[in-house]
Design an enzyme around this catalytic site. Sequence first.
Site, PDB file in Angstrom:
ATOM      1  CB  THR A  12      45.549  17.336  26.929  1.00 45.73           C
ATOM      2  OG1 THR A  12      45.731  17.134  28.317  1.00 45.73           O
ATOM      3  CG2 THR A  12      46.887  17.338  26.241  1.00 45.73           C
ATOM      4  CD  GLN A 276      38.082  -4.594  44.423  1.00 48.32           C
ATOM      5  OE1 GLN A 276      39.236  -4.983  44.262  1.00 48.32           O
ATOM      6  NE2 GLN A 276      37.584  -4.304  45.608  1.00 48.32           N
TER       7      GLN A 276
HETATM    8  N1  ASP Z   1      43.989  16.492  32.829  1.00 43.27           N
HETATM    9  C1  ASP Z   1      43.509  16.506  31.470  1.00 43.27           C
HETATM   10  C2  ASP Z   1      41.977  16.463  31.515  1.00 43.27           C
HETATM   11  O1  ASP Z   1      41.418  15.444  31.721  1.00 43.27           O
HETATM   12  C3  ASP Z   1      44.056  15.366  30.712  1.00 43.27           C
HETATM   13  C4  ASP Z   1      43.588  15.277  29.303  1.00 43.27           C
HETATM   14  O2  ASP Z   1      42.994  16.141  28.738  1.00 43.27           O
HETATM   15  O3  ASP Z   1      43.847  14.245  28.695  1.00 43.27           O
HETATM   16  O4  ASP Z   1      41.385  17.497  31.345  1.00 43.27           O
END
Ligand code: ASP
Length: 341
Positions: A12, A276
């Site tokens: 992201t 866990q």
């Molecule tokens: N789905 C994304 C990833 O892990 C989420 C993120 O970047 O926070 O690549």
Amino acid sequence: MRKLLLIYTGGTIGMITNAQTGALESFDFSHLYGHIPELKRFELDIQVKSFDPPLDSSELGPQHWQQLASWIASSYELFDGFVILHGTDTMAYTASALSFMLQGLKKPIVFTGSQLPIGIIRTDGKENLITAIEIAAATDAQGQPILQEVAVYFEYALFRANRSSKVSAHQFEAFASPNYPLLAKAGVQIEWFQERLFRTQLPALQAQFEVSNEVLIWRLFPGMPFEHYTKALSYPDIKILIIETFGAGNAFSKQRFQTLLEAFVAAGGLVLNITQCQSGAVRQGAYQTSTFFEKIGVISGADLTAEAALTKCMFALANVPSTERAAFIRTAIAGELSAAK
Ligand code: ASP
């Protein structure tokens, strides 16, 4: 001027809005300074490398860990520190894996990412990236890097990589390391907790790139139908079984479960017991419900996270002789577990 290598793997953080279409797209990190002009204020030489194409971290696996480890190992002498931008979903796995693949570090490797893309006004990405860079460049009074291990920086907190887990899918505080306190906290200044920092005993960087996926992890649950699992646990396809047990390392005393584990161990397999619970450690033998594990030689994983347990086992299978593996897994090699209390 200190030199840093910034590696963008995807996720992201590296997204900006396309002005024409309004859609979020991965941006070209070679234009980093154009997008984050704040970086120019650092007196740092930052070189950039990217995965091509950038990948969502769910797509990353051992070959990408190897790619990162070999980029870092081959340019280790050229840079003072490394910052890796990575999707948050599997960051704790990649970062833990690197802590085993690159032992003997005397320079920082800081992973970061964000919950909102860097091109969104409320992004957490800018702060995460800027402070991760500052952390990777930080030196002590003797000019030595303060951080000499793999770490995850997220939302004002610096965690040891192999103690960290993603704990929230939506909060900015996406990471935690419940069994190990913060290495540093970013406020007006970066507050370092010196006594918590890892220092290697090795004389030089020891890079080992191979890992093996002959591992299986089972999260135990009440009523688990072991009659269906016999095939899944066949040695030598699976060489290490990690069981996520209840509380301080406990499990039901079902005969089928015990027979399955006994046969696996007799064939040469190793079983590692982790809890866990989000915090605390396995104490095998503390309750009647874990004495069976002691009897058949199940390894106590103490307070290992699942991510560190998995990546350590994957590393051990490829790099540690089978006769030494159990002892290796039990012993802290990169600060990943605490001694049994
Ligand atoms: N789905 C994304 C990833 O892990 C989420 C993120 O970047 O926070 O690549």
